[in-house]
Design a protein around this motif. Structure first.
Motif, mmCIF file in Angstrom:
data_model
loop_
_atom_site.group_PDB
_atom_site.id
_atom_site.type_symbol
_atom_site.label_atom_id
_atom_site.label_comp_id
_atom_site.label_asym_id
_atom_site.label_seq_id
_atom_site.Cartn_x
_atom_site.Cartn_y
_atom_site.Cartn_z
ATOM 1 N N THR A 1 -22.828 -1.494 -24.956
ATOM 2 C CA THR A 1 -22.976 -2.358 -23.777
ATOM 3 C C THR A 1 -24.260 -3.177 -23.928
ATOM 4 O OG1 THR A 1 -24.198 -0.664 -22.566
ATOM 5 C CG2 THR A 1 -21.802 -0.702 -22.280
ATOM 6 N N LEU A 2 -24.337 -4.252 -23.178
ATOM 7 C CA LEU A 2 -25.544 -5.095 -23.246
ATOM 8 C C LEU A 2 -26.783 -4.286 -22.886
ATOM 9 C CD1 LEU A 2 -24.179 -8.309 -21.477
ATOM 10 C CD2 LEU A 2 -24.677 -8.053 -23.924
ATOM 11 N N ASN A 3 -26.659 -3.445 -21.872
ATOM 12 C CA ASN A 3 -27.818 -2.651 -21.466
ATOM 13 C C ASN A 3 -28.199 -1.648 -22.548
ATOM 14 O OD1 ASN A 3 -29.753 -1.596 -19.366
ATOM 15 N ND2 ASN A 3 -28.550 0.232 -19.746
ATOM 16 N N PHE A 4 -27.211 -0.998 -23.124
ATOM 17 C CA PHE A 4 -27.493 0.002 -24.162
ATOM 18 C C PHE A 4 -28.211 -0.646 -25.342
ATOM 19 C CE2 PHE A 4 -26.810 2.641 -27.825
ATOM 20 C CZ PHE A 4 -26.842 3.946 -27.333
ATOM 21 N N GLU B 1 -27.782 4.408 -17.581
ATOM 22 C CA GLU B 1 -26.641 3.742 -18.210
ATOM 23 C C GLU B 1 -26.641 4.014 -19.707
ATOM 24 O OE1 GLU B 1 -24.231 0.182 -19.724
ATOM 25 O OE2 GLU B 1 -26.073 1.077 -20.411
ATOM 26 N N PHE B 2 -27.833 3.984 -20.281
ATOM 27 C CA PHE B 2 -28.018 4.200 -21.726
ATOM 28 C C PHE B 2 -27.568 5.624 -22.117
ATOM 29 C CE2 PHE B 2 -30.762 5.399 -25.319
ATOM 30 C CZ PHE B 2 -30.660 4.302 -26.159
ATOM 31 N N ARG C 1 -31.466 1.875 -15.801
ATOM 32 C CA ARG C 1 -31.072 1.330 -17.114
ATOM 33 C C ARG C 1 -30.961 2.483 -18.120
ATOM 34 N NH1 ARG C 1 -33.949 -3.224 -19.868
ATOM 35 N NH2 ARG C 1 -31.901 -3.374 -20.806
ATOM 36 N N LYS D 1 -21.730 5.533 -16.565
ATOM 37 C CA LYS D 1 -22.059 4.183 -17.047
ATOM 38 C C LYS D 1 -21.876 3.169 -15.910
ATOM 39 C CE LYS D 1 -22.739 2.487 -21.353
ATOM 40 N NZ LYS D 1 -23.836 3.032 -22.165
#
Lengths: 155, 358
Positions: free
Chosen positions: A104-107, B238-239, B235, B247
């Motif tokens: 994902t963009l955030n990851f 989510e990671f 953030r 997520k």
């Protein structure tokens, strides 16, 4: 129709077209006010910029500024990384019909590697980067449109 | 039963008689002459609260109306309008942010439902140490999130109605925080686990926020320091998310939190522009808040679940430490950048180390 090459104006325009074709989906996700500049860095040190200007529920312009100084549009934020990282992200989206947990963009941007966010406007700085967080669901949906874009890769 | 005749009832009946005789007032039709003829035009996001700020309606007064009522900004206010006695936070510099109208509209457009928009059916059975870590994370977030609802609520009813954009934004924030509290509680109770341990360190920080002596000081502490740190934690959530359920939760919460931080940053900027003599007040509360935040960051209930999730298990927490080393530095760096945008240089005074020793 020939499959567009990644990265290219034609490729990003396909994502913008997909967004425009799903007005209700993107209206529901919420409006954006951001110019996201994709910077792809190649192994030989060359780079390419693609400026995606979002306004409301649309990507209203896709351009390729020659330099960072030539970037136009409101609230510009660069998302940069090596070509291999971008390619892997697009391939993951295509293989999974959307980014998997680790693409994902955030990851990809949280640890500043393999992708990194850079504010263009010194004065606005972090405020513009924060817009990237504010519009996260829309931006992820936008890049996930790549699942339906047949793509040729440069290498 | 006969209704007792009172002066009020008598006035109402007189008025009714006059109307029956065709004697109407109609004075309201020609009130506020310089506000008539307005045609606000929609922008790309529809007709927003910012779009209707045109002509006299766009004037945000330095001092909120002295009549102290809920009369709308820009309307004609009759002389006999009673003050309601609560709207004493009436200085623009202490509440205003240039982005509050935009953020309010964005908040309304980006509302989501924790019942409908989270793919709960895709929860998966997780290894016990991972499930316990997710549940502890959710316990802490359930505990802390609604301070960002309680704190604005404490001040909202005192903010002058001439700053309605601020009030609307804060109302949207209270609702955002309600949803955060509910979604983390739901996640803790939805996958075979449950709530785990509350956090004394969190409560200490929450007390500093709730007891802040005025709205601006409270906002600096909550919107910029606390929510800025929580934004990075979302953030990180989510990671680290083990499934698409977490997520999605963290992605949606991240969006909300970033709006709150955006308001806080431009609010502080406006405050410092209009009240540069009060800079020390902000520094002082951040001295206190940063130390509480630092202690909280290393409390076992806060950090250990993240190390387990980052490492991939309770036996790999040191690996998790290596993988999360960047996080604190990122939190502090972004926090200092936001303060810089607001016009507060905290570089020398910041109580948070830029890097934790490895």
């Amino acid at each position: 129709m020939t499959a567009p090459r990644f990265p290219s104006l034609a490729w990003f325009q396909r994502l913008a077209d997909a967004m425009a074709a799903q007005t209700e989906k993107y209206r529901r996700l919420g409006p954006l006010d951001l110019t996201l500049v994709v910077r792809v860095v190649y192994a030989d040190g060359r780079d390419q910029l693609f400026a995606l200007e979002f306004d409301g529920a649309r990507c209203v312009s896709v351009t390729s500024p020659a330099t960072v100084a030539a970037i136009r549009g409101r609230h510009p934020v660069i998302i940069e990384g090596e070509y291999a990282a971008w390619k892997e992200m697009v391939e993951s989206i295509q293989a999974n019909q959307g980014a998997d947990l680790t693409h994902t963009l955030n990851f990809l941007t949280l640890p500043d590697w393999p992708l990194r966010l850079v504010a263009v406007d010194e004065e606005q700085g972090q405020l513009d980067v924060d817009r990237f967080y504010r519009y996260q669901a829309s931006l992820q949906a936008f890049f996930d449109e790549a699942a339906a874009v047949e793509t040729r890769f440069a290498a | 039963m006969t209704t007792p005749m009172t002066p009020t009832l008598e006035r109402v009946l007189d008025r009714l008689s006059m109307m029956r005789e065709g004697k109407f007032d109609l004075g309201w039709m020609y009130a506020n002459a310089d506000g008539w003829g307005t045609r606000a035009a929609p922008s790309s996001s529809g007709l927003t609260i910012g779009d209707i700020n045109v002509g006299k309606y766009a004037i945000i007064p330095q001092r909120g109306s002295a009549h102290g009522s809920m009369a709308p900004r820009g309307s004609e206010v009759p002389r006999e309008t009673p003050a309601l006695g609560t709207y004493d936070v009436d200085d623009r510099g202490t509440v205003w942010a240039d982005n509050c109208a935009e953020l309010y509209e964005e908040a309304i457009a980006r509302q989501w439902s924790s019942a409908r928009d989270i793919p709960w059916a895709r929860l998966e059975e997780l290894p016990e140490d991972i499930e316990r870590s997710v549940c502890q994370l959710c316990t802490q977030l359930t505990e802390v999130e609604f301070v960002a609802g309680d704190l604005p609520a404490k001040w909202l009813w005192r903010i002058n109605h001439d700053f309605h954009e601020v009030k609307l934004f804060l109302a949207s924030q209270i609702f955002d925080e309600a949803r955060h509290m509910d979604v983390f509680r739901k996640r803790a109770l939805a996958n075979g686990g449950g709530l785990l341990q509350a956090s004394p360190g969190s409560e200490r920080l929450l007390r500093v926020i709730l007891e802040a002596p005025n709205y601006t000081v409270a906002s600096s502490l909550m919107h910029i320091l606390a929510e800025g740190f929580v934004l990075t934690l979302f953030r990180h959530g989510e990671f680290l998310a083990p499934t698409v359920v977490e997520k999605t939760i963290f992605r949606l919460c991240m969006q909300d939190e970033a709006r709150h931080v955006g308001y806080g940053t431009l609010h502080l900027k406006r405050f410092l522009q209009e009240h540069p003599d009060r800079t020390e007040e902000i520094h002082h509360i951040l001295d206190v808040g940063e130390e509480a935040m630092l202690e909280l960051s290393l409390e076992s209930t806060a950090i250990e679940p993240r190390l387990i999730l980052a490492g991939g298990g309770v036996d790999r927490m040191q690996e998790g430490m290596m993988k999360t080393g960047f996080l604190f530095q990122k939190q502090v760096r972004e926090y200092l950048h936001r303060l810089k945008v607001a016009g507060l240089d905290r570089g020398e005074r910041c109580r948070l180390p830029l890097e934790l020793p490895q």
